[in-house]
Design an enzyme around this catalytic site. Structure first.
Site, PDB file in Angstrom:
ATOM      1  N   LYS A   1       0.806  -1.104  -0.064  1.00 33.61           N
ATOM      2  CA  LYS A   1       0.045   0.141   0.040  1.00 33.61           C
ATOM      3  C   LYS A   1       0.825   1.255   0.100  1.00 33.61           C
ATOM      4  O   LYS A   1       0.717   2.175  -0.795  1.00 33.61           O
ATOM      5  CB  LYS A   1      -0.847  -0.185   1.276  1.00 33.61           C
ATOM      6  CG  LYS A   1      -1.655   1.530   1.399  1.00 33.61           C
ATOM      7  CD  LYS A   1      -2.438   1.278   2.663  1.00 33.61           C
ATOM      8  CE  LYS A   1      -1.684   1.679   4.040  1.00 33.61           C
ATOM      9  NZ  LYS A   1      -1.403   3.027   4.419  1.00 33.61           N
ATOM     10  N   ASN A   2       1.849   1.310   0.941  1.00 32.82           N
ATOM     11  CA  ASN A   2       2.442   2.475   1.064  1.00 32.82           C
ATOM     12  C   ASN A   2       3.672   2.847   0.022  1.00 32.82           C
ATOM     13  O   ASN A   2       3.901   3.847  -0.536  1.00 32.82           O
ATOM     14  CB  ASN A   2       3.387   2.558   2.503  1.00 32.82           C
ATOM     15  CG  ASN A   2       2.431   2.567   3.735  1.00 32.82           C
ATOM     16  OD1 ASN A   2       1.363   2.822   3.445  1.00 32.82           O
ATOM     17  ND2 ASN A   2       2.749   2.200   4.612  1.00 32.82           N
TER      18      ASN A   2
ATOM     19  N   ASP B   1       3.840   0.444  12.474  1.00 33.56           N
ATOM     20  CA  ASP B   1       2.695  -0.006  11.884  1.00 33.56           C
ATOM     21  C   ASP B   1       2.441  -1.560  12.235  1.00 33.56           C
ATOM     22  O   ASP B   1       1.398  -2.132  12.153  1.00 33.56           O
ATOM     23  CB  ASP B   1       2.860  -0.246  10.370  1.00 33.56           C
ATOM     24  CG  ASP B   1       2.578   1.326   9.635  1.00 33.56           C
ATOM     25  OD1 ASP B   1       2.996   1.176   8.378  1.00 33.56           O
ATOM     26  OD2 ASP B   1       2.463   2.401  10.517  1.00 33.56           O
TER      27      ASP B   1
ATOM     28  N   CYS C   1      -5.347  11.894  12.137  1.00 32.24           N
ATOM     29  CA  CYS C   1      -6.096  11.133  12.254  1.00 32.24           C
ATOM     30  C   CYS C   1      -5.724  10.363  13.646  1.00 32.24           C
ATOM     31  O   CYS C   1      -5.319  10.881  14.521  1.00 32.24           O
ATOM     32  CB  CYS C   1      -5.851   9.786  11.135  1.00 32.24           C
ATOM     33  SG  CYS C   1      -3.917   9.377  11.254  1.00 32.24           S
TER      34      CYS C   1
ATOM     35  N   ARG D   1      -9.102  -0.245   3.796  1.00 26.79           N
ATOM     36  CA  ARG D   1      -7.931   0.814   3.160  1.00 26.79           C
ATOM     37  C   ARG D   1      -6.654   0.116   2.946  1.00 26.79           C
ATOM     38  O   ARG D   1      -6.122   0.406   2.033  1.00 26.79           O
ATOM     39  CB  ARG D   1      -7.761   1.876   4.208  1.00 26.79           C
ATOM     40  CG  ARG D   1      -8.861   2.941   4.431  1.00 26.79           C
ATOM     41  CD  ARG D   1      -8.283   4.036   5.088  1.00 26.79           C
ATOM     42  NE  ARG D   1      -7.047   4.342   4.357  1.00 26.79           N
ATOM     43  CZ  ARG D   1      -5.865   4.831   5.314  1.00 26.79           C
ATOM     44  NH1 ARG D   1      -6.040   4.970   6.600  1.00 26.79           N
ATOM     45  NH2 ARG D   1      -4.800   5.070   5.194  1.00 26.79           N
TER      46      ARG D   1
ATOM     47  N   ARG E   1      -0.588  14.996  11.725  1.00 25.00           N
ATOM     48  CA  ARG E   1       0.034  14.333  10.849  1.00 25.00           C
ATOM     49  C   ARG E   1       0.889  15.727  10.054  1.00 25.00           C
ATOM     50  O   ARG E   1       0.262  16.147   9.229  1.00 25.00           O
ATOM     51  CB  ARG E   1      -0.527  13.649   9.840  1.00 25.00           C
ATOM     52  CG  ARG E   1      -1.428  12.502  10.576  1.00 25.00           C
ATOM     53  CD  ARG E   1      -0.559  11.315  11.164  1.00 25.00           C
ATOM     54  NE  ARG E   1       0.391  10.609  10.115  1.00 25.00           N
ATOM     55  CZ  ARG E   1      -0.034   9.603   9.655  1.00 25.00           C
ATOM     56  NH1 ARG E   1      -1.277   9.229   9.821  1.00 25.00           N
ATOM     57  NH2 ARG E   1       0.453   8.696   8.533  1.00 25.00           N
TER      58      ARG E   1
END
Ligand code: EPZ
Length: 417
Positions: free
Chosen positions: A22-23, A304, A116, A396, A121
């Protein structure tokens, strides 16, 4: 809205194939806009964040098609330097459009992604880099406006090895005049993956993966073909699910080097990890052993993976100390684990986890992506039924998560909440 209903306790067993990162994808997809021709991106994960980015690129005038896990990006009609706020606000990584639009048009107007649940952020290091390249920067009404007559390569020292800032400055510097040197750069695998894609487009990036990245700007970039690296955090998550449930799981399509920090910790917790080419096999212990960990920039233990690991340690024998050093507020999900019988105390940015022999299923809520992963793992190792609300948040970053878990023998289903 929907929820993931999990019937625990189950020992996961079998094989799971990991999707693209994803990243990495959320950096490479906008980068494809810089090419003068079409780029074909393979191994793109089918997750919500990728779908939103595809919509943003289309809104900016590019032609984007998705066929399975291959995305093609034709930037021909890409003419607008203003990012669509209604889409940008859905996706933190939309801030990469700042570097792309600045490099392409010499100006950019991008709404700031909100904070978030894991903390504010800020993007101060990104903006520091753009200023160093000669851009005028203004932030008003939640919108970042950048303008540069010409981008000129320059040295940039990052106060913190920020992944986002490193990537954003690489994107802007790729078309600057002269050489940019990013000192104290982030070394995450997806920084290297982006550098490889940019170089395939004709950029001249050296040193990605070390703390000094050198980018010699070029006049033009072309479209390129690229295969996104496997998602190390998705792989970590399934490894930890195997460790939490005393399972026997083979995690396929991985780069084992990227998983080393988590493999090391799971071995410390008593798991047996067999690494072999592009897969790892995880044999979980009957009951994990307690351990101490501190999250750090790569190659340290990834932030993460902190939340899923605490779910594993919730059932460990002994007391574990988990320090979150990257984000200010990434322990909020602990209260949801406590609802399942976990005994965890939070002191500042440290969680003291007193392992209990069993967790009990309960209705819990995922407030951020990796918190959702943590609650999923806890539900798999708990007795009884767990309902994880907020499946949209989990989707997501985890493609086909219910199918992949069922493929490992889990009793999970998606229900409307
Ligand atoms: C990326 O976020 C990832 N997101 C995050 O993954 C990951 O947790 C993080 O890197 C660290 O590995 C994407 O790649 C899209 P940072 P990013 O800039 O770029 C502070 C997930 O679950 N900071 O390294 O935002 C910041 O507040 C997500 O997949 C500044 O102070 O990470 C944070 O405390 C969550 N100023 C720390 O640095 C800045 O200008 C890490 O931020 C930038 C960051």
């Amino acid at each position: 809205m929907s929820k993931l209903v999990i019937r625990g306790r189950c020992r996961l067993h079998g094989e799971v194939t990991i999707g693209g990162s994803k990243n990495s994808s959320v950096a490479i997809i906008p980068a494809a806009l810089l090419g003068e021709g079409t780029s074909a991106l393979d191994n793109v994960p089918r997750i919500n964040d990728v779908a939103v980015f595809a919509e943003i690129l289309k809104d900016l005038g590019a032609v984007v098609t998705m066929d399975g896990s291959t995305m093609t990006v034709a930037p021909n009609g890409f003419v607008s330097h203003i990012a669509p706020y209604d889409l940008v606000r859905k996706l933190r990584a939309s801030y990469y459009l700042m570097g792309v639009l600045l490099a392409k048009f010499g100006q950019a107007e991008v709404g700031l992604p909100g904070g978030c649940d894991i903390g504010p952020r800020p993007v101060d290091q990104h903006l520091k880099g753009f200023r160093a390249l000669g851009a005028d920067v203004s932030v008003e009404g939640g919108v970042v406006r950048l303008k540069a007559k010409k981008l000129v390569g320059s040295p940039v020292y990052l106060d913190f090895p920020s992944v986002g800032a490193t990537i954003n400055i690489m994107l802007a510097a790729s078309r600057a005049e002269g050489t940019t040197v990013i000192e104290n750069a982030a070394k995450e695998p997806h920084v290297v993956d982006l550098a490889n894609f940019l170089n395939a487009m004709g950029a001249r990036v050296q040193g990605a993966g070390t703390d000094v990245v050198r980018i010699r700007g070029v006049k033009e970039l072309r479209g390129a073909d690229h295969s996104v690296i496997p998602d190390d955090i998705e792989a970590d998550t399934y490894m930890m699910a195997a460790a939490a449930t005393g399972g026997d799981v083979t995690v396929k399509n991985v780069i084992t080097k990227h998983l080393e920090p988590v493999s090391a910790k799971l071995r410390e917790a008593g798991a047996i990890i067999e690494e072999n080419g592009d897969y790892v096999r995880v044999l979980g212990p009957e009951r994990p052993k307690a351990l101490n960990v501190k999250t750090l920039p790569y190659p340290g233990f990834p932030t993460d993976a902190q939340q899923p690991l605490v779910a594993v340690l919730s059932r460990a024998e002994g007391v574990s100390v988990v320090q979150e050093s990257i984000y200010d507020n990434r322990l909020g999900y602990v209260s949801e684990l406590v609802k399942m019988g976990a005994k965890i105390k939070v002191e500042g940015k440290t969680a003291i986890v007193e392992g209990v022999p069993r967790l009990v299923g309960a209705p819990v809520k995922a407030n951020d992506l990796r918190a959702g992963a943590s609650l999923m793992i806890a539900g798999l190792s708990a007795e009884g039924v767990t309902e994880v609300y907020g499946l949209e948040i989990i989707s997501r970053g985890y493609e086909m998560v219910d199918e992949k878990l069922r493929g490992l023998g889990a009793q999970v289903e998606i229900r409307p909440d």
